[in-house]
Scaffold this motif. Structure first.
Motif, PDB file in Angstrom:
ATOM      1  N   ASN A 120     -19.389  45.907 -14.839  1.00  0.00           N
ATOM      2  CA  ASN A 120     -19.073  47.217 -14.268  1.00  0.00           C
ATOM      3  C   ASN A 120     -20.098  48.254 -14.706  1.00  0.00           C
ATOM      4  O   ASN A 120     -20.325  48.444 -15.912  1.00  0.00           O
ATOM      5  N   PHE A 121     -20.696  48.914 -13.733  1.00  0.00           N
ATOM      6  CA  PHE A 121     -21.606  50.037 -13.990  1.00  0.00           C
ATOM      7  C   PHE A 121     -20.790  51.301 -13.741  1.00  0.00           C
ATOM      8  O   PHE A 121     -20.435  51.607 -12.606  1.00  0.00           O
ATOM      9  N   VAL A 122     -20.488  52.050 -14.791  1.00  0.00           N
ATOM     10  CA  VAL A 122     -19.608  53.217 -14.712  1.00  0.00           C
ATOM     11  C   VAL A 122     -20.433  54.483 -14.932  1.00  0.00           C
ATOM     12  O   VAL A 122     -21.124  54.601 -15.945  1.00  0.00           O
ATOM     13  N   MET A 123     -20.343  55.432 -14.000  1.00  0.00           N
ATOM     14  CA  MET A 123     -21.090  56.686 -14.105  1.00  0.00           C
ATOM     15  C   MET A 123     -20.129  57.855 -14.199  1.00  0.00           C
ATOM     16  O   MET A 123     -19.352  58.116 -13.283  1.00  0.00           O
ATOM     17  N   THR A 124     -20.136  58.583 -15.320  1.00  0.00           N
ATOM     18  CA  THR A 124     -19.201  59.692 -15.529  1.00  0.00           C
ATOM     19  C   THR A 124     -19.745  60.991 -14.931  1.00  0.00           C
ATOM     20  O   THR A 124     -20.924  61.089 -14.573  1.00  0.00           O
ATOM     21  N   THR A 125     -18.881  62.020 -14.860  1.00  0.00           N
ATOM     22  CA  THR A 125     -19.303  63.316 -14.311  1.00  0.00           C
ATOM     23  C   THR A 125     -18.838  64.521 -15.127  1.00  0.00           C
ATOM     24  O   THR A 125     -19.289  65.637 -14.886  1.00  0.00           O
ATOM     25  N   SER A 126     -17.932  64.350 -16.070  1.00  0.00           N
ATOM     26  CA  SER A 126     -17.326  65.520 -16.720  1.00  0.00           C
ATOM     27  C   SER A 126     -18.334  66.356 -17.506  1.00  0.00           C
ATOM     28  O   SER A 126     -18.183  67.575 -17.622  1.00  0.00           O
ATOM     29  N   ASN A 127     -19.371  65.719 -18.046  1.00  0.00           N
ATOM     30  CA  ASN A 127     -20.361  66.468 -18.820  1.00  0.00           C
ATOM     31  C   ASN A 127     -21.420  67.052 -17.884  1.00  0.00           C
ATOM     32  O   ASN A 127     -22.613  66.806 -18.022  1.00  0.00           O
ATOM     33  N   HIS A 128     -20.956  67.818 -16.939  1.00  0.00           N
ATOM     34  CA  HIS A 128     -21.808  68.462 -15.946  1.00  0.00           C
ATOM     35  C   HIS A 128     -21.177  69.807 -15.623  1.00  0.00           C
ATOM     36  O   HIS A 128     -19.957  69.933 -15.586  1.00  0.00           O
ATOM     37  N   ARG A 129     -22.029  70.808 -15.432  1.00  0.00           N
ATOM     38  CA  ARG A 129     -21.508  72.102 -15.008  1.00  0.00           C
ATOM     39  C   ARG A 129     -20.591  71.913 -13.814  1.00  0.00           C
ATOM     40  O   ARG A 129     -20.939  71.167 -12.917  1.00  0.00           O
ATOM     41  N   PRO A 130     -19.398  72.495 -13.767  1.00  0.00           N
ATOM     42  CA  PRO A 130     -18.927  73.647 -14.535  1.00  0.00           C
ATOM     43  C   PRO A 130     -18.252  73.310 -15.863  1.00  0.00           C
ATOM     44  O   PRO A 130     -17.606  74.176 -16.461  1.00  0.00           O
ATOM     45  N   PHE A 131     -18.361  72.040 -16.355  1.00  0.00           N
ATOM     46  CA  PHE A 131     -17.833  71.648 -17.664  1.00  0.00           C
ATOM     47  C   PHE A 131     -16.324  71.885 -17.784  1.00  0.00           C
ATOM     48  O   PHE A 131     -15.833  72.382 -18.798  1.00  0.00           O
ATOM     49  N   THR A 132     -15.597  71.524 -16.753  1.00  0.00           N
ATOM     50  CA  THR A 132     -14.137  71.686 -16.773  1.00  0.00           C
ATOM     51  C   THR A 132     -13.468  70.320 -16.834  1.00  0.00           C
ATOM     52  O   THR A 132     -14.031  69.314 -16.393  1.00  0.00           O
ATOM     53  N   PHE A 133     -12.238  70.302 -17.357  1.00  0.00           N
ATOM     54  CA  PHE A 133     -11.513  69.050 -17.579  1.00  0.00           C
ATOM     55  C   PHE A 133     -10.041  69.382 -17.792  1.00  0.00           C
ATOM     56  O   PHE A 133      -9.667  70.564 -17.897  1.00  0.00           O
ATOM     57  N   PRO A 134      -9.164  68.375 -17.863  1.00  0.00           N
ATOM     58  CA  PRO A 134      -7.735  68.655 -18.020  1.00  0.00           C
ATOM     59  C   PRO A 134      -7.437  69.467 -19.283  1.00  0.00           C
ATOM     60  O   PRO A 134      -8.053  69.256 -20.337  1.00  0.00           O
ATOM     61  N   ALA A 135      -6.503  70.371 -19.164  1.00  0.00           N
ATOM     62  CA  ALA A 135      -6.122  71.213 -20.307  1.00  0.00           C
ATOM     63  C   ALA A 135      -5.340  70.402 -21.333  1.00  0.00           C
ATOM     64  O   ALA A 135      -4.691  69.403 -21.017  1.00  0.00           O
ATOM     65  N   GLY A 136      -5.413  70.843 -22.579  1.00  0.00           N
ATOM     66  CA  GLY A 136      -4.602  70.254 -23.631  1.00  0.00           C
ATOM     67  C   GLY A 136      -5.139  68.982 -24.241  1.00  0.00           C
ATOM     68  O   GLY A 136      -4.485  68.371 -25.093  1.00  0.00           O
ATOM     69  N   ARG A 137      -6.342  68.562 -23.860  1.00  0.00           N
ATOM     70  CA  ARG A 137      -6.881  67.312 -24.383  1.00  0.00           C
ATOM     71  C   ARG A 137      -7.613  67.501 -25.705  1.00  0.00           C
ATOM     72  O   ARG A 137      -7.535  66.663 -26.592  1.00  0.00           O
ATOM     73  N   ILE A 138      -8.366  68.590 -25.807  1.00  0.00           N
ATOM     74  CA  ILE A 138      -9.138  68.853 -27.027  1.00  0.00           C
ATOM     75  C   ILE A 138      -8.894  70.298 -27.446  1.00  0.00           C
ATOM     76  O   ILE A 138      -8.258  71.071 -26.722  1.00  0.00           O
ATOM     77  N   ILE A 167     -11.043  72.692 -27.749  1.00  0.00           N
ATOM     78  CA  ILE A 167     -12.082  73.609 -27.282  1.00  0.00           C
ATOM     79  C   ILE A 167     -11.813  73.901 -25.810  1.00  0.00           C
ATOM     80  O   ILE A 167     -11.562  72.986 -25.026  1.00  0.00           O
ATOM     81  N   ALA A 168     -11.858  75.162 -25.442  1.00  0.00           N
ATOM     82  CA  ALA A 168     -11.633  75.533 -24.044  1.00  0.00           C
ATOM     83  C   ALA A 168     -12.781  75.053 -23.181  1.00  0.00           C
ATOM     84  O   ALA A 168     -13.936  75.014 -23.610  1.00  0.00           O
ATOM     85  N   GLY A 169     -12.481  74.665 -21.939  1.00  0.00           N
ATOM     86  CA  GLY A 169     -13.506  74.206 -21.018  1.00  0.00           C
ATOM     87  C   GLY A 169     -14.452  75.316 -20.613  1.00  0.00           C
ATOM     88  O   GLY A 169     -14.212  76.494 -20.861  1.00  0.00           O
ATOM     89  N   GLY A 170     -15.563  74.920 -19.975  1.00  0.00           N
ATOM     90  CA  GLY A 170     -16.522  75.892 -19.481  1.00  0.00           C
ATOM     91  C   GLY A 170     -17.850  75.887 -20.192  1.00  0.00           C
ATOM     92  O   GLY A 170     -18.785  76.567 -19.762  1.00  0.00           O
ATOM     93  N   SER A 171     -17.972  75.110 -21.282  1.00  0.00           N
ATOM     94  CA  SER A 171     -19.235  75.042 -22.011  1.00  0.00           C
ATOM     95  C   SER A 171     -19.672  73.591 -22.142  1.00  0.00           C
ATOM     96  O   SER A 171     -18.857  72.670 -22.051  1.00  0.00           O
TER      97      SER A 171
END
Length: 648
Positions: free
Chosen positions: A449-467, A469-473
């Motif tokens: 499996n070749f897996v390509m992620t996208t979350s570490n890309h502007r606008p740097f948003t992700f589900p709330a409550g996971r970490i 640090i607030a999203g956006g950076s």
């Protein structure tokens, strides 16, 4: 003379040119101010960037006003003060100002992301409007920005009106002969730009920031659009083909070549215990090595991956081949140096290649490409599908004309808990990978499996409550990706197939490619980990190597015998000599220990000594053997792709 022009028929045209030059000057000054802390500028650099910048800006203003110039030339005097001409003039100047101010805004945001004037990336982004528009919408306050741009246009129109620019134009009775002189002069100057001024003229200096600031964004954009692929043999230094292939064969001594002549295809014999695990490669978007504690970061951004690096196989000195996702994909699937222009992933005639996936196929594996966004972007689905991979992606858009025949699975909305412009969250993507792996396991065939992620890309948003640090950076996105990887591995550990599964974590490229040098080597340093290798505990590979070396090294650890068309080498082989290949769209670099060769258009060859401790490139004469080897890598890679030598 100037006052006469500003009071005649061409007053609106010249007022626009003056305005464009003034705002361009302010934009260039703003970009210079934010760049001062990142590069040193001599007085000569500053004078050069402003003078050459003025030349480029004036050229852009002439291109923008070309049709209005011709309109003024041929508009009869009796129609000059008509309602129709006034309507056309107001609409035309409104659109010119709107386009100009939007381009200036786009330049500022593009510089914020890439510290560069418009280049091939900007051309790509214009094509993929869905992702780009939604990305901008989620990253910036668009209503406010649109309002600001419209306000600026209104202010300029108000000033023009107050200075009687429109009145002077409409009431002019300039005869055709006078108009012909002005219009032909402007057209003549414009032809000089077309014939003699290339965007590369601004790239002659050693200070990359000064070079970029000398350019004009719109001029750079169209230069990139025109030159999205360069013929290596026409634009770069070459050596006799026989010599180039001989040098490559001398470098690739890991197998027996299947034929003489212009080929690198060879049979590689495995040794030791044969191992055929499932392989899941997580290719992480924009993951620079310096996000990890192992490479000096003290922000605790990647506690999961850092802990994994303490007990698994870790490459500490691997360089990416480029600065785009498709470059990373090219390196990890084809194990080939970057060729000038676009990645092979995005080019025509890239089907049925002898990829890493083909080696897995010949070993009895199923193969699937997983992407969190829409795989039509950057031609990814077409490339992977045409080279035998099944596709799993979000599928919000369907590209017409896809010709691949493999299976495509769409990630359904009910399976998605969060998504932004670029795709679903990493944890949703990993859930899809687990679903697919469970299905593959039932077939009793190993899977790759070749897996390509996208979350570490502007606008740097992700589900709330996971970490915490607030999203956006960028820092928050890196931390979230690390969290998602940890969650994924915990889920894998519960699967019956995990004991026979190797997981790779590698970056496609770094978060930023801009630096004090045109090709800043520190901006290509990426992490690479191999997890769950049988019998392997902590192992560190600290030799300089490239993304293209990952799979040749892994296949040797698996004990595989296979036919290779790969430029990569087994880094653990005692005969391996450290080197790396990498570059931009136009510049191609070869690093051999501390010797650096950079190849550029117009057959340009630059040589340096590289001091890693200070990230310094010191101009230095190198032996011809090193420059020849650098040329051989890129010349043969280009030749093999263009002549079909990379095909199965």
């Amino acid at each position: 003379m100037f006052n006469r022009l500003m009071k005649g028929r061409y007053s609106v045209l010249f007022a626009f040119i003056v305005t464009f030059l003034l705002v361009s000057f302010l934009v260039r000054t703003g970009l210079l101010v934010v760049s001062v802390s990142k590069a040193s500028f001599s007085l000569t650099d500053i004078l050069h960037l402003y003078l050459l910048g003025f030349v480029y800006d004036f050229g852009v203003s002439l291109f923008l006003t070309l049709f209005y110039n011709l309109y003024l030339l041929f508009l009869p005097v009796r129609w000059n003060n008509s309602r129709g001409n006034k309507t056309i003039t107001y609409i035309f100047i409104f659109l010119l100002l709107l386009i100009s101010f939007f381009s200036f805004f786009a330049e500022l945001t593009f510089w914020q992301e890439f510290e560069s004037r418009f280049n091939f990336i900007a051309v790509d982004y214009l094509i993929y409007t869905y992702e780009v528009i939604h990305n901008i919408n989620e990253s910036y306050p668009l209503p406010l920005l649109f309002s600001g741009v419209l306000l600026l246009v209104a202010v300029v129109l108000f000033v023009f009106s107050g200075k009687q620019v429109f009145r002077n134009s409409f009431q002019s009775v300039m005869p055709f002969k006078s108009r012909l002189g002005i219009s032909c002069s402007l057209l003549g100057i414009l032809m000089l730009y077309v014939l003699f001024l290339n965007n590369s003229t601004a790239e002659s200096g050693a200070n990359r920031y000064s070079n970029e600031l000398s350019k004009a964004g719109i001029y750079s954009f169209f230069a990139a659009f025109k030159n999205n692929e360069l013929n290596y043999n026409d634009f770069y230094a070459v050596i006799p083909e026989d010599k180039a292939y001989k040098l490559m064969k001398n470098d690739l001594q890991d197998g027996k070549f299947v034929a003489v002549g212009h080929t690198i295809k060879r049979n590689i014999a495995g040794n030791g215990i044969l191992y055929k695990p499932n392989v899941i490669m997580i290719t992480v978007e924009s993951l620079s090595a310096d996000f990890m504690k192992h490479f000096g970061n003290n922000q605790n951004l990647m506690p999961v991956v850092d802990a994994l690096a303490d007990s698994n196989l870790l490459f500490t000195n691997m360089l990416a081949t480029g600065t785009r996702t498709v470059r990373g994909m090219e390196a990890l699937t084809l194990s080939i140096p970057p060729t000038p222009g676009n990645s092979i992933v995005r080019r025509a005639h890239n089907e049925n290649l002898n990829t890493v996936g083909e080696i897995f196929k010949n070993a009895g594996y199923s193969r699937t490409f997983y992407y969190g966004g829409d795989g039509y972007f950057d031609n990814m689905n077409e490339y992977f599908g045409s080279n035998g991979f099944d596709i799993t992606d979000r599928g919000r858009n369907i590209k017409m004309g896809d010709s691949y025949l493999t299976k495509r699975t769409l990630i359904q909305g009910k399976q998605v808990h969060f998504e932004n412009a670029w795709g679903i969250s990493d944890e949703d993507l990993f859930d899809a990978v687990i679903r697919g792996a469970d299905q593959a396991y039932k077939t009793r065939k190993p899977f790759y499996n070749f897996v390509m992620t996208t979350s570490n890309h502007r606008p740097f948003t992700f589900p709330a409550g996971r970490i915490d640090i607030a999203g956006g950076s960028r820092e928050a996105a890196v931390r979230y990706t690390d969290y998602s990887i940890g969650r994924f591995l915990k889920q894998l550990a519960e699967k019956p197939w995990y004991g026979n599964t190797v997981v790779i974590i590698v970056a496609d490229h770094c978060a930023s490619s801009a630096g004090k040098n045109e090709i800043d080597i520190s901006k290509y340093h990426i992490p690479c980990l191999v997890l769950n290798l049988p019998g392997k505990k902590k192992q560190v590979i600290d030799k300089l190597c490239s993304q293209i070396d990952l799979y040749p090294t892994l296949f040797k650890l698996f004990g595989w015998s296979y036919q290779s068309n790969l430029f990569g080498q087994d880094v653990l082989d005692p005969s391996y000599s450290p080197r790396a290949v990498f570059g931009t769209y136009q510049k191609l670099a070869y690093l051999k220990n501390d010797s650096l060769v950079i190849l550029g258009p117009q057959q340009k060859v630059e040589t340096f000594l590289y001091r890693k401790s200070g990230n310094e490139q010191i101009p230095h004469s190198l032996p011809q053997a090193i420059t020849d080897k650098a040329i051989a890598y890129y010349q043969t890679a280009y030749d093999l792709f263009k002549t079909g030598g990379l095909r199965q």
